[in-house]
Write a protein that holds these residues in place. Sequence first.
Motif, PDB file in Angstrom:
ATOM      1  N   GLU A  31      12.763  -8.384   9.686  1.00  0.00           N
ATOM      2  CA  GLU A  31      12.308  -7.416   8.696  1.00  0.00           C
ATOM      3  C   GLU A  31      13.084  -7.545   7.396  1.00  0.00           C
ATOM      4  N   ARG A  32      14.377  -7.897   7.492  1.00  0.00           N
ATOM      5  CA  ARG A  32      15.151  -8.132   6.267  1.00  0.00           C
ATOM      6  C   ARG A  32      14.716  -9.427   5.598  1.00  0.00           C
ATOM      7  N   LEU A  33      14.393 -10.441   6.406  1.00  0.00           N
ATOM      8  CA  LEU A  33      13.957 -11.711   5.850  1.00  0.00           C
ATOM      9  C   LEU A  33      12.550 -11.614   5.278  1.00  0.00           C
ATOM     10  N   LEU A  34      11.662 -10.905   6.003  1.00  0.00           N
ATOM     11  CA  LEU A  34      10.268 -10.746   5.582  1.00  0.00           C
ATOM     12  C   LEU A  34       9.915  -9.254   5.615  1.00  0.00           C
ATOM     13  N   PRO A  35      10.136  -8.532   4.515  1.00  0.00           N
ATOM     14  CA  PRO A  35       9.825  -7.095   4.516  1.00  0.00           C
ATOM     15  C   PRO A  35       8.358  -6.790   4.808  1.00  0.00           C
ATOM     16  N   CYS A  36       7.496  -7.795   4.619  1.00  0.00           N
ATOM     17  CA  CYS A  36       6.071  -7.580   4.866  1.00  0.00           C
ATOM     18  C   CYS A  36       5.697  -7.852   6.315  1.00  0.00           C
ATOM     19  N   SER A  37       6.662  -8.175   7.184  1.00  0.00           N
ATOM     20  CA  SER A  37       6.348  -8.511   8.571  1.00  0.00           C
ATOM     21  C   SER A  37       6.136  -7.254   9.398  1.00  0.00           C
ATOM     22  N   GLY A  38       5.835  -7.441  10.661  1.00  0.00           N
ATOM     23  CA  GLY A  38       5.577  -6.310  11.545  1.00  0.00           C
ATOM     24  C   GLY A  38       4.165  -5.788  11.378  1.00  0.00           C
ATOM     25  N   THR A  39       3.985  -4.499  11.669  1.00  0.00           N
ATOM     26  CA  THR A  39       2.649  -3.911  11.626  1.00  0.00           C
ATOM     27  C   THR A  39       2.408  -3.040  10.397  1.00  0.00           C
ATOM     28  N   LEU A  40       3.438  -2.784   9.598  1.00  0.00           N
ATOM     29  CA  LEU A  40       3.314  -2.003   8.359  1.00  0.00           C
ATOM     30  C   LEU A  40       2.526  -0.707   8.565  1.00  0.00           C
ATOM     31  N   PRO A  41       2.980   0.163   9.479  1.00  0.00           N
ATOM     32  CA  PRO A  41       2.226   1.412   9.720  1.00  0.00           C
ATOM     33  C   PRO A  41       2.161   2.307   8.499  1.00  0.00           C
ATOM     34  N   GLN A  42       3.112   2.158   7.571  1.00  0.00           N
ATOM     35  CA  GLN A  42       3.129   3.021   6.393  1.00  0.00           C
ATOM     36  C   GLN A  42       1.893   2.823   5.519  1.00  0.00           C
ATOM     37  N   LEU A  43       1.283   1.660   5.571  1.00  0.00           N
ATOM     38  CA  LEU A  43       0.100   1.421   4.750  1.00  0.00           C
ATOM     39  C   LEU A  43      -1.089   2.249   5.220  1.00  0.00           C
ATOM     40  N   THR A  44      -1.091   2.604   6.500  1.00  0.00           N
ATOM     41  CA  THR A  44      -2.152   3.471   7.008  1.00  0.00           C
ATOM     42  C   THR A  44      -1.785   4.935   6.844  1.00  0.00           C
ATOM     43  N   SER A  45      -0.539   5.299   7.217  1.00  0.00           N
ATOM     44  CA  SER A  45      -0.141   6.705   7.160  1.00  0.00           C
ATOM     45  C   SER A  45      -0.063   7.226   5.729  1.00  0.00           C
ATOM     46  N   ARG A  46       0.363   6.366   4.816  1.00  0.00           N
ATOM     47  CA  ARG A  46       0.519   6.817   3.425  1.00  0.00           C
ATOM     48  C   ARG A  46      -0.815   7.169   2.789  1.00  0.00           C
ATOM     49  N   TRP A  47      -1.881   6.437   3.145  1.00  0.00           N
ATOM     50  CA  TRP A  47      -3.183   6.639   2.527  1.00  0.00           C
ATOM     51  C   TRP A  47      -4.184   7.255   3.495  1.00  0.00           C
ATOM     52  N   ARG A  48      -3.701   7.981   4.477  1.00  0.00           N
ATOM     53  CA  ARG A  48      -4.614   8.462   5.519  1.00  0.00           C
ATOM     54  C   ARG A  48      -5.689   9.392   4.961  1.00  0.00           C
ATOM     55  N   ASP A  49      -5.413  10.096   3.869  1.00  0.00           N
ATOM     56  CA  ASP A  49      -6.409  10.989   3.292  1.00  0.00           C
ATOM     57  C   ASP A  49      -7.367  10.279   2.344  1.00  0.00           C
ATOM     58  N   ARG A  50      -7.151   8.983   2.110  1.00  0.00           N
ATOM     59  CA  ARG A  50      -8.058   8.180   1.276  1.00  0.00           C
ATOM     60  C   ARG A  50      -8.924   7.326   2.194  1.00  0.00           C
ATOM     61  N   ARG A  51     -10.109   7.798   2.482  1.00  0.00           N
ATOM     62  CA  ARG A  51     -10.933   7.158   3.511  1.00  0.00           C
ATOM     63  C   ARG A  51     -11.260   5.709   3.165  1.00  0.00           C
ATOM     64  N   ALA A  52     -11.551   5.466   1.905  1.00  0.00           N
ATOM     65  CA  ALA A  52     -11.934   4.099   1.521  1.00  0.00           C
ATOM     66  C   ALA A  52     -10.772   3.139   1.722  1.00  0.00           C
ATOM     67  N   VAL A  53      -9.567   3.571   1.328  1.00  0.00           N
ATOM     68  CA  VAL A  53      -8.393   2.705   1.478  1.00  0.00           C
ATOM     69  C   VAL A  53      -8.100   2.464   2.953  1.00  0.00           C
ATOM     70  N   VAL A  54      -8.161   3.520   3.747  1.00  0.00           N
ATOM     71  CA  VAL A  54      -7.883   3.392   5.181  1.00  0.00           C
ATOM     72  C   VAL A  54      -8.901   2.465   5.838  1.00  0.00           C
ATOM     73  N   ALA A  55     -10.161   2.550   5.416  1.00  0.00           N
ATOM     74  CA  ALA A  55     -11.191   1.688   5.999  1.00  0.00           C
ATOM     75  C   ALA A  55     -10.924   0.220   5.675  1.00  0.00           C
ATOM     76  N   VAL A  56     -10.510  -0.056   4.431  1.00  0.00           N
ATOM     77  CA  VAL A  56     -10.214  -1.443   4.055  1.00  0.00           C
ATOM     78  C   VAL A  56      -9.011  -1.959   4.840  1.00  0.00           C
ATOM     79  N   VAL A  57      -7.967  -1.133   4.960  1.00  0.00           N
ATOM     80  CA  VAL A  57      -6.782  -1.536   5.727  1.00  0.00           C
ATOM     81  C   VAL A  57      -7.156  -1.802   7.177  1.00  0.00           C
TER      82      VAL A  57
END
Length: 541
Positions: A31-57
């Motif tokens: 995670e320190r070497l590749l901050p974009c690795s893993g499952t990145l749950p924050q990208l879903t939780s952060r925009w959970r109220d934006r249906r279009a963004v959540v659908a694209v993710v």
Amino acid sequence: MNRTGPPDPLPVHQLLLSLLVPEAPLASWYERLLPCSGTLPQLTSRWRDRRAVVAVVAGFRSLGQVIFINNPLSGLLLLLALLLQSPSVALFAGFGIVAAHLAAKALGSAWEDRHNGIYGFNGALVGSAIATFADLGPPGAVLLWALAALGGGALSSVLVHGPGRRLHAATGLPPMTLPFCLVTWGLLALVTLADVPPLQLHSPAMVPPAGSALQAFLLALPRGFGQVFFCADLASGWLVLAATAVASPMAAGVGLMGAAIGALAGLASGAAGAVGMGLWSYDGVLSAIAIGGIFHAPTKRSLGAAALAALAASLLTPPLERLMPLGLPSLTLSFIVATLATLLVVRRALPTVVPVALHAILTPEEHLQRYLVTRRLLNDFRSRLRGAVGGGGWTSLAPSADPALLGRLEELFERLDRDQDGQLSLSELVEGIEQGPSDPVAALARVLAAMDLDGDGAVDRAEFIEVMLRLRRLSDGQERLKRYLIPVDADGDERLDPGEMDRLLGSIGQLPLNQREQRAVFGPELSGLSWHAFFDRLLLT
């Protein structure tokens, strides 16, 4: 079953946690070497109220789940790989994903499953296969095949939600890409038998002649990844490999092992042309990642099983192709057969290779961390248990501890030891723990007795620091340990019995408990331990 009687007393480790200052968990090396690795749950939780963004993710996650990676940035790279191969492949994959998600929602599937791509990846493969095998040239063909992709994507979710879940409930095995295969075979067979223009299939492409064996082998590595998505284009293959590595370098490495094994098997069979196109490697890529990183943590034993699964998947492809009726492609059937068979063999022949619970699947790196945390905690526990049973006393973690942490624990002991006599009393502990249970005196009397490691009736500075060092180590790894323990609990009663303890120890290379050790851990009746009681044993033994 409802239980009656007084509630269980609060575990010792939970009572003592209020003394520790919470610390943010350190990021893993990858995670320190590749901050974009893993499952990145924050990208879903952060925009959970934006249906279009959540659908694209969720759509990007669906693409990633085809190759066992749940990462939307990887999904974006995979979309680019499909566009490089053919815009129609990317478009039809999108049709399959959208239809699969809408059908899954209509079926009442869990939000987390839909937005983690569990329902979308079979639909993505159905759409990609249609765009690959269908002739989109005749007038009206695009519209009719698009409807087929939408219907096939929806049907894949029906199969996942119904038969797929029943398969898992009955056997513990995942359906993987079987819904995609069934739907695609059905569509292609229907079109072949009906022979109704403008629904026509492409003639099978000729395999180009091979160069040298070395050239074919090297081309097979990236193309083996690309062919998972029907991408024969070399640049697309490299993008699929990069997308896998972005989410999980370990998955990419294990997949390369599977691709190499498949390529070598193909070269040994004299199929250098097909090897260079990645056709002997893609099933090996999927089987290796599944066995050696997704359904098991990547250890020596699971990686060995993954290599055998990749070899089996590659060798099964030619005979399965010959058995397919109507000239239908075998798709990922070799991967499915080899992987399910390997999971069953490992379950029976290697019971100490603990699987990953399906609802706790993340990345091979995280699964390895769970294994390593469990091994460290259990090795420490077993060492202390031998000393306790043999009358050797307890050994201290202080010499190897972080000096800064030792300093903070020294200060904590000084604050708790109000009369400065070098020992903790019950009243001092009651004052120190701010949020205790309804009967703090009785509960903390248990805590004080548990912290008295040498049994002399007093808790001195060394004993306090030792228990708190153990507690810090346990609290840092407790969540990973819990997730590792889930499959060990074979009867699902959330208790650890002696047989399950032996399996747990065997999974990290330890011998089973002897009779004296079993009595020390489980008591004379050898009754099972609840998870909390087990954690207390890890802390206080």
